[in-house]
Design an enzyme around this catalytic site. Structure first.
Site, PDB file in Angstrom:
ATOM      1  N   ASP A  23       0.826  -1.209   0.000  1.00 58.62           N
ATOM      2  CA  ASP A  23       0.000   0.000   0.000  1.00 58.62           C
ATOM      3  C   ASP A  23       0.862   1.263   0.000  1.00 58.62           C
ATOM      4  O   ASP A  23       1.971   1.258   0.526  1.00 58.62           O
ATOM      5  CB  ASP A  23      -0.914  -0.027   1.240  1.00 58.62           C
ATOM      6  CG  ASP A  23      -2.091   0.923   1.104  1.00 58.62           C
ATOM      7  OD1 ASP A  23      -2.357   1.404  -0.023  1.00 58.62           O
ATOM      8  OD2 ASP A  23      -2.739   1.190   2.129  1.00 58.62           O
ATOM      9  N   ARG A  27       0.197   7.739  -2.629  1.00 61.20           N
ATOM     10  CA  ARG A  27       0.815   8.792  -1.801  1.00 61.20           C
ATOM     11  C   ARG A  27       2.273   9.010  -2.179  1.00 61.20           C
ATOM     12  O   ARG A  27       2.775  10.131  -2.168  1.00 61.20           O
ATOM     13  CB  ARG A  27       0.683   8.420  -0.307  1.00 61.20           C
ATOM     14  CG  ARG A  27      -0.683   8.765   0.248  1.00 61.20           C
ATOM     15  CD  ARG A  27      -0.955   8.054   1.538  1.00 61.20           C
ATOM     16  NE  ARG A  27      -1.322   6.658   1.292  1.00 61.20           N
ATOM     17  CZ  ARG A  27      -1.459   5.754   2.250  1.00 61.20           C
ATOM     18  NH1 ARG A  27      -1.231   6.084   3.503  1.00 61.20           N
ATOM     19  NH2 ARG A  27      -1.823   4.529   1.938  1.00 61.20           N
ATOM     20  N   ARG A  36      -0.813   9.237  -9.892  1.00 56.26           N
ATOM     21  CA  ARG A  36      -0.838   8.008  -9.078  1.00 56.26           C
ATOM     22  C   ARG A  36      -0.275   6.808  -9.848  1.00 56.26           C
ATOM     23  O   ARG A  36       0.348   5.911  -9.269  1.00 56.26           O
ATOM     24  CB  ARG A  36      -2.286   7.691  -8.668  1.00 56.26           C
ATOM     25  CG  ARG A  36      -2.900   8.683  -7.701  1.00 56.26           C
ATOM     26  CD  ARG A  36      -4.360   8.320  -7.418  1.00 56.26           C
ATOM     27  NE  ARG A  36      -4.500   6.956  -6.945  1.00 56.26           N
ATOM     28  CZ  ARG A  36      -4.306   6.588  -5.675  1.00 56.26           C
ATOM     29  NH1 ARG A  36      -4.033   7.482  -4.757  1.00 56.26           N
ATOM     30  NH2 ARG A  36      -4.440   5.328  -5.326  1.00 56.26           N
ATOM     31  N   HIS A  40       2.193   3.317  -9.104  1.00 59.76           N
ATOM     32  CA  HIS A  40       1.939   1.892  -9.367  1.00 59.76           C
ATOM     33  C   HIS A  40       3.098   1.272 -10.159  1.00 59.76           C
ATOM     34  O   HIS A  40       3.504   0.141  -9.902  1.00 59.76           O
ATOM     35  CB  HIS A  40       0.621   1.711 -10.124  1.00 59.76           C
ATOM     36  CG  HIS A  40      -0.577   2.139  -9.329  1.00 59.76           C
ATOM     37  ND1 HIS A  40      -0.751   1.785  -8.019  1.00 59.76           N
ATOM     38  CD2 HIS A  40      -1.655   2.904  -9.656  1.00 59.76           C
ATOM     39  CE1 HIS A  40      -1.887   2.312  -7.577  1.00 59.76           C
ATOM     40  NE2 HIS A  40      -2.448   3.000  -8.550  1.00 59.76           N
ATOM     41  N   TRP A  72     -11.874  -2.056  -7.797  1.00 57.84           N
ATOM     42  CA  TRP A  72     -12.579  -1.857  -9.072  1.00 57.84           C
ATOM     43  C   TRP A  72     -13.355  -0.533  -9.059  1.00 57.84           C
ATOM     44  O   TRP A  72     -13.701  -0.006 -10.111  1.00 57.84           O
ATOM     45  CB  TRP A  72     -13.573  -2.992  -9.337  1.00 57.84           C
ATOM     46  CG  TRP A  72     -12.950  -4.298  -9.724  1.00 57.84           C
ATOM     47  CD1 TRP A  72     -12.869  -5.421  -8.954  1.00 57.84           C
ATOM     48  CD2 TRP A  72     -12.336  -4.656 -10.982  1.00 57.84           C
ATOM     49  NE1 TRP A  72     -12.237  -6.442  -9.640  1.00 57.84           N
ATOM     50  CE2 TRP A  72     -11.910  -5.995 -10.880  1.00 57.84           C
ATOM     51  CE3 TRP A  72     -12.099  -3.961 -12.173  1.00 57.84           C
ATOM     52  CZ2 TRP A  72     -11.261  -6.663 -11.927  1.00 57.84           C
ATOM     53  CZ3 TRP A  72     -11.453  -4.623 -13.215  1.00 57.84           C
ATOM     54  CH2 TRP A  72     -11.044  -5.956 -13.089  1.00 57.84           C
ATOM     55  N   LEU A 134      10.234 -21.013  -4.508  1.00 61.65           N
ATOM     56  CA  LEU A 134       9.424 -20.033  -3.772  1.00 61.65           C
ATOM     57  C   LEU A 134       8.014 -20.054  -4.354  1.00 61.65           C
ATOM     58  O   LEU A 134       7.838 -20.071  -5.573  1.00 61.65           O
ATOM     59  CB  LEU A 134      10.039 -18.629  -3.929  1.00 61.65           C
ATOM     60  CG  LEU A 134       9.213 -17.434  -3.426  1.00 61.65           C
ATOM     61  CD1 LEU A 134       9.028 -17.499  -1.912  1.00 61.65           C
ATOM     62  CD2 LEU A 134       9.909 -16.123  -3.790  1.00 61.65           C
ATOM     63  N   ARG A 191       2.014  -4.743   6.331  1.00 62.58           N
ATOM     64  CA  ARG A 191       1.307  -3.721   5.550  1.00 62.58           C
ATOM     65  C   ARG A 191       2.142  -2.450   5.560  1.00 62.58           C
ATOM     66  O   ARG A 191       2.537  -1.963   6.610  1.00 62.58           O
ATOM     67  CB  ARG A 191      -0.076  -3.415   6.105  1.00 62.58           C
ATOM     68  CG  ARG A 191      -0.793  -2.374   5.214  1.00 62.58           C
ATOM     69  CD  ARG A 191      -2.264  -2.239   5.493  1.00 62.58           C
ATOM     70  NE  ARG A 191      -2.868  -1.377   4.467  1.00 62.58           N
ATOM     71  CZ  ARG A 191      -4.139  -1.374   4.141  1.00 62.58           C
ATOM     72  NH1 ARG A 191      -4.970  -2.190   4.733  1.00 62.58           N
ATOM     73  NH2 ARG A 191      -4.599  -0.576   3.195  1.00 62.58           N
TER      74      ARG A 191
HETATM   75  C1  IPE Z   1      -5.617  -2.595  -0.057  1.00 65.40           C
HETATM   76  O1  IPE Z   1      -5.251  -1.263  -0.161  1.00 65.40           O
HETATM   77  C2  IPE Z   1      -5.543  -3.256  -1.411  1.00 65.40           C
HETATM   78  C3  IPE Z   1      -4.214  -3.417  -1.966  1.00 65.40           C
HETATM   79  C4  IPE Z   1      -3.087  -3.042  -1.431  1.00 65.40           C
HETATM   80  C5  IPE Z   1      -4.161  -4.087  -3.239  1.00 65.40           C
HETATM   81  P1  IPE Z   1      -6.319  -0.080  -0.333  1.00 65.40           P
HETATM   82  O2  IPE Z   1      -5.522   1.145  -0.509  1.00 65.40           O
HETATM   83  O3  IPE Z   1      -7.301  -0.430  -1.379  1.00 65.40           O
HETATM   84  O4  IPE Z   1      -7.059  -0.108   1.081  1.00 65.40           O
HETATM   85  P2  IPE Z   1      -7.826   1.049   1.862  1.00 65.40           P
HETATM   86  O5  IPE Z   1      -8.802   1.648   0.898  1.00 65.40           O
HETATM   87  O6  IPE Z   1      -6.805   2.036   2.323  1.00 65.40           O
HETATM   88  O7  IPE Z   1      -8.455   0.352   3.026  1.00 65.40           O
HETATM   89  C1  IPE Z   2      -1.650   0.266  -3.366  1.00 62.70           C
HETATM   90  O1  IPE Z   2      -1.422   1.628  -3.387  1.00 62.70           O
HETATM   91  C2  IPE Z   2      -1.909  -0.309  -4.740  1.00 62.70           C
HETATM   92  C3  IPE Z   2      -3.301  -0.696  -4.986  1.00 62.70           C
HETATM   93  C4  IPE Z   2      -4.258  -0.661  -4.117  1.00 62.70           C
HETATM   94  C5  IPE Z   2      -3.609  -1.148  -6.321  1.00 62.70           C
HETATM   95  P1  IPE Z   2      -2.615   2.667  -3.384  1.00 62.70           P
HETATM   96  O2  IPE Z   2      -3.013   2.939  -4.804  1.00 62.70           O
HETATM   97  O3  IPE Z   2      -3.708   2.220  -2.493  1.00 62.70           O
HETATM   98  O4  IPE Z   2      -1.901   3.951  -2.782  1.00 62.70           O
HETATM   99  P2  IPE Z   2      -2.483   4.955  -1.704  1.00 62.70           P
HETATM  100  O5  IPE Z   2      -2.941   4.129  -0.550  1.00 62.70           O
HETATM  101  O6  IPE Z   2      -3.606   5.690  -2.362  1.00 62.70           O
HETATM  102  O7  IPE Z   2      -1.325   5.833  -1.358  1.00 62.70           O
HETATM  103 MG    MG Z   3      -4.069   2.431  -0.532  1.00 68.05          MG
END
Ligand code: IPE
Ligand code: IPE
Ligand code: MG
Length: 245
Positions: A23, A27, A36, A40, A72, A134, A191
């Site tokens: 996650d 940010r 964003r 990724h 989604w 692995l 996490r």
């Molecule tokens: C969880 O992260 C899903 C993944 C890392 C793929 P999110 O960014 O979607 O979760 P929330 O919205 O902060 O709970």
């Molecule tokens: C995790 O990063 C990747 C996915 C959920 C696909 P985020 O896209 O949730 O990044 P933040 O949490 O908005 O920073």
């Molecule tokens: Mg996130």
């Protein structure tokens, strides 16, 4: 610590199964005034590095949360960027992972993906199914609640057909109906990005998992951070409901 959930490497007690919620990509990009999607793309590089680190640390199973059922609902352009990234990753990376002895699995609801992605997922699993260095599992379009409901439905259908009696439904059978049927429960869940929640990841499987939360954003996560989390795991006292012994 029993040896079935961990092995000793040097001073490190290495968990058998590490699950990671990747996650903080968005940010990380925002800090750099970039879209964003840049986050990724950077996050995908880190996935590669952490798989390499998993091989070096001799971790048996690494499971990554790549995309949730709820993701989604993100803006369409972000979703399609992520799908394209996944497509290219599968096209380019699977052979390299195969050469490294990685067995790939995917968990989640595949119905929402296009046919070509679904075929790439099946091919990757087929190609790598004999590998043992692995076990890498990537959760895509995955939701823990959806997984539990679909397991319940499969067992109910089996009972209605008369294949099993209702009394025979127990934890072992339930586990076997989950996407993760062939995986041990995670010993350690990491996490990144400072959030301290599961966000619908592995709800059933994490009943006795140790959690490590780090403020590091996923694109900044490194092999050293993984080692730190593993070291933290080694200092935990897992009791599984028993007493300190
Ligand atoms: C969880 O992260 C899903 C993944 C890392 C793929 P999110 O960014 O979607 O979760 P929330 O919205 O902060 O709970
Ligand atoms: C995790 O990063 C990747 C996915 C959920 C696909 P985020 O896209 O949730 O990044 P933040 O949490 O908005 O920073
Ligand atoms: Mg996130």
């Amino acid at each position: 610590m029993s040896t079935d959930v961990a092995t000793e490497i040097g001073d490190l007690t290495v968990p058998q199964h590490v699950a990671i919620i990747m996650d903080g990509n968005g940010r990380w990009a925002r800090q750099r005034m970039r879209p964003r999607t840049m986050g990724h793309a950077a996050g995908l590089e880190v996935l590669r590095e952490i798989i390499r680190a998993g091989l070096e640390l001799n971790i048996g199973f690494l499971t990554f949360f790549g995309f949730s059922t709820e993701n989604w609902n993100r803006p369409a352009d972000e979703v399609s960027f992520l799908i394209d990234l996944l497509r290219r990753y599968l096209q380019r990376e699977v052979v390299k992972l195969h050469e490294q002895g990685v067995r790939l699995r995917f968990i989640g609801n595949r119905d929402r993906f296009d046919d070509d992605i679904r075929a790439l997922l099946v091919n990757a699993e087929q190609l790598t199914r004999q590998n043992t260095a692995l076990n890498v599992t990537i959760a895509l379009s995955y939701g823990g609640r959806e997984e539990i409901v679909s397991a319940a439905r499969r067992l109910a259908e089996a009972a209605v057909r008369g294949d099993i009696a209702v009394d025979e439904i127990d934890e072992t059978r339930f586990e076997a109906a989950l996407f993760t049927a062939s995986l041990p429960a995670p010993d350690l869940l990491i996490r990144t990005s400072g959030e301290k929640r599961l966000s619908n990841f592995l709800l059933w499987q994490t009943a006795y998992t140790e959690f490590v939360f780090t403020d590091v954003l996923w694109p900044d996560f490194s092999a050293e951070h993984l080692q730190q989390a593993v070291a933290e795991f080694g200092s935990r006292d897992r009791r599984f409901g028993g007493i300190i012994g």
